[in-house]
Design an enzyme around this catalytic site. Structure first.
Site, PDB file in Angstrom:
ATOM      1  N   GLY A 168       0.801  -1.216   0.000  1.00 32.85           N
ATOM      2  CA  GLY A 168       0.000   0.000   0.000  1.00 32.85           C
ATOM      3  C   GLY A 168       0.833   1.264   0.000  1.00 32.85           C
ATOM      4  N   THR A 169       1.960   1.256   0.699  1.00 35.57           N
ATOM      5  CA  THR A 169       2.801   2.456   0.756  1.00 35.57           C
ATOM      6  C   THR A 169       3.323   2.821  -0.619  1.00 35.57           C
ATOM      7  OG1 THR A 169       3.437   2.099   3.062  1.00 35.57           O
ATOM      8  CG2 THR A 169       4.932   3.399   1.700  1.00 35.57           C
ATOM      9  N   ASN A 225      -7.433   3.769   9.227  1.00 38.47           N
ATOM     10  CA  ASN A 225      -6.770   2.603   9.792  1.00 38.47           C
ATOM     11  C   ASN A 225      -6.770   2.591  11.314  1.00 38.47           C
ATOM     12  OD1 ASN A 225      -4.958   4.845   8.873  1.00 38.47           O
ATOM     13  ND2 ASN A 225      -3.516   3.828  10.245  1.00 38.47           N
ATOM     14  N   GLY A 235      -1.989  -6.504   0.238  1.00 37.77           N
ATOM     15  CA  GLY A 235      -2.415  -7.887   0.395  1.00 37.77           C
ATOM     16  C   GLY A 235      -2.454  -8.393   1.823  1.00 37.77           C
ATOM     17  N   HIS A 236      -1.534  -7.957   2.681  1.00 37.95           N
ATOM     18  CA  HIS A 236      -1.455  -8.563   4.011  1.00 37.95           C
ATOM     19  C   HIS A 236      -2.552  -8.078   4.955  1.00 37.95           C
ATOM     20  CE1 HIS A 236       0.424  -5.371   6.664  1.00 37.95           C
ATOM     21  NE2 HIS A 236       0.605  -4.825   5.482  1.00 37.95           N
ATOM     22  N   THR A 252      11.296  -7.315 -12.095  1.00 37.77           N
ATOM     23  CA  THR A 252      10.691  -8.631 -12.252  1.00 37.77           C
ATOM     24  C   THR A 252       9.564  -8.817 -11.248  1.00 37.77           C
ATOM     25  OG1 THR A 252      12.789  -9.555 -13.021  1.00 37.77           O
ATOM     26  CG2 THR A 252      11.125 -11.114 -12.228  1.00 37.77           C
ATOM     27  N   CYS A 303       2.394   1.368  11.931  1.00 36.71           N
ATOM     28  CA  CYS A 303       3.562   2.052  11.381  1.00 36.71           C
ATOM     29  C   CYS A 303       4.097   3.118  12.317  1.00 36.71           C
ATOM     30  CB  CYS A 303       3.210   2.688  10.037  1.00 36.71           C
ATOM     31  SG  CYS A 303       2.620   1.504   8.821  1.00 36.71           S
TER      32      CYS A 303
END
Length: 397
Positions: A79-80, A159, A208-209, A245, A333
């Site tokens: 997200g960051t 959040n 995703g996490h 990649t 964070c």
């Protein structure tokens, strides 16, 4: 009060806003990408083509989850990075048009610090105030827009306090002035329905996490024809906009996790909301001089955030941890910071009360027994801390 606990016998994890466990189905989907379909998706031979197929499947899964077109999904490290790309990319691509960005005072630091970085480069940023519940008034967006505004960025849901913003109304104001709208939806995905077309979203960040996927994976939705600069120079990956990649195993895990999260949301969110409401009611009824932070109804289904007078947050977390309860005082964070939450201060809490906040965020593994346990031990913990506090009347009772 005895604060020891056998961790093997009890762990109540209520910090899902910080991170979530990777789901077994996600791990199962990822494993072949390490051992069998390990090819570089940019190569042309069969093994590489298999990797490309799995990557594009994940792109479709993310797109379907938010009502987008797969070609509008770009994978990131989280997200960051997605927030940085959305804001810096739009700023760079539109510098000749203007230099003004609008955001809110309670954004995640991934947005706030990005905007502050741009201010050092000569951009102007308006940080909109919020009401006592943490809501942005769309009228304040209207008042802040100028002919030099190039982006409005307001998160979907906070959040820390869980407040859900009137995203569609804010986006409409931005579009009425020809300004693109970005939203950090990291906390919202899998918790509330998201449809980028119906909500008027031009750019959306996700991670995703936060919904059962692996760490180090995320995505940025970029509406077709949105003016935005390239984030990372190098190869032609992600259609030439984000070189490097691709993390195929992580991306595959992200795709599976978001598919599961959205499919289960109609059943999961009401169940979590019921536990959330029971926690809030129980805490407010049993612990005096306690305040609910965030909107009472327009909030994420899993979020509880309360402030206790005469209590220091770090001591509270340590005592809860000793009792097998994992929680937070705010954003993961900033958990090492001694400064009070910028979110709670923006909502009007005095610094000393903002320091005494507790965030409990529920997940699919939490049970009614977990709620019972928290409601059993939390009042005793608060009572003990208040007796230790030099500011508390209880100390001298």
């Amino acid at each position: 009060m005895n604060t020891t606990v056998n961790r093997r016998s009890r762990l109540v994890y209520m910090d899902h806003a910080a991170t979530t466990p990777v789901r077994p189905e996600v791990i199962e989907e990822m494993l072949p990408c390490f051992t069998e379909r390990f090819g570089n998706p940019s190569s042309v031979y069969a093994l590489a083509r298999e990797a490309r197929v799995t990557l594009e499947k994940a792109r479709r899964q993310v797109a379907d989850a938010i009502g987008a077109n797969p070609k509008e999904i770009y994978f990131t490290s989280g997200g960051t990075e997605a927030d940085n790309w959305a804001i810096k990319g739009v700023a760079a691509a539109n510098r000749k048009k203007g230099d003004h960005i609008i955001t809110s005072a309670i954004e995640h630091h991934a947005v706030i610090h990005t905007c502050q970085s741009l201010e050092k480069q000569g951009y102007r940023v308006t940080y909109l105030p919020v009401d006592e519940f943490g809501r942005v008034d769309p009228a304040s967006v209207e008042e802040a827009i100028t002919d030099k505004t190039i982006l409005v960025s307001v998160m979907t849901a906070n959040n820390e306090i869980g407040t859900i913003q009137p995203v569609a109304e804010i986006a409409k104001v931005a579009h009425d002035h020809g300004v693109p709208f970005h939203t950090d939806a990291v906390q919202a995905i899998g918790a509330i329905p998201i449809d980028v077309d119906n909500m008027g979203i031009d750019l959306l960040s996700l991670s995703g996490h936060k919904f059962g996927g692996p760490k180090g994976t995320g995505a940025l939705y970029i509406r077709d024809k949105t003016r935005i600069g390239t984030f990372m120079d190098g190869g032609a990956q992600e259609r030439g906009r984000r070189a490097g990649t691709e993390n195929v195993p992580g991306i595959v895990g992200l795709g599976k996790a978001i598919e599961l999260a959205v499919a289960e949301m109609p059943e999961k969110s009401p169940r979590l909301a019921a536990m959330r409401d029971r926690l809030i009611k129980g805490i407010l009824e049993t612990i005096p001089e306690t305040r609910l932070n965030g909107h009472p109804t327009e909030r994420l289904p899993n979020n509880v955030n309360v402030a206790f007078r005469y209590v220091e947050g770090e001591s509270l977390l340590l005592m809860l941890d000793a009792l097998g309860i994992a929680a937070s005082t705010g954003s993961a964070c900033t958990s090492a910071s001694l400064e009070p939450s910028h979110v709670l201060v923006a909502c009007g809490l005095p610094h000393e009360e903002a320091h005494g906040s507790l965030r409990l965020t529920l997940g699919s593994r939490n049970t009614e027994e977990d709620v019972d346990y928290v409601l059993e031990v939390l009042p005793r913990v608060i009572e003990r801390l208040r007796r230790m506090s030099p500011l508390s009347p209880e100390r001298y009772a």
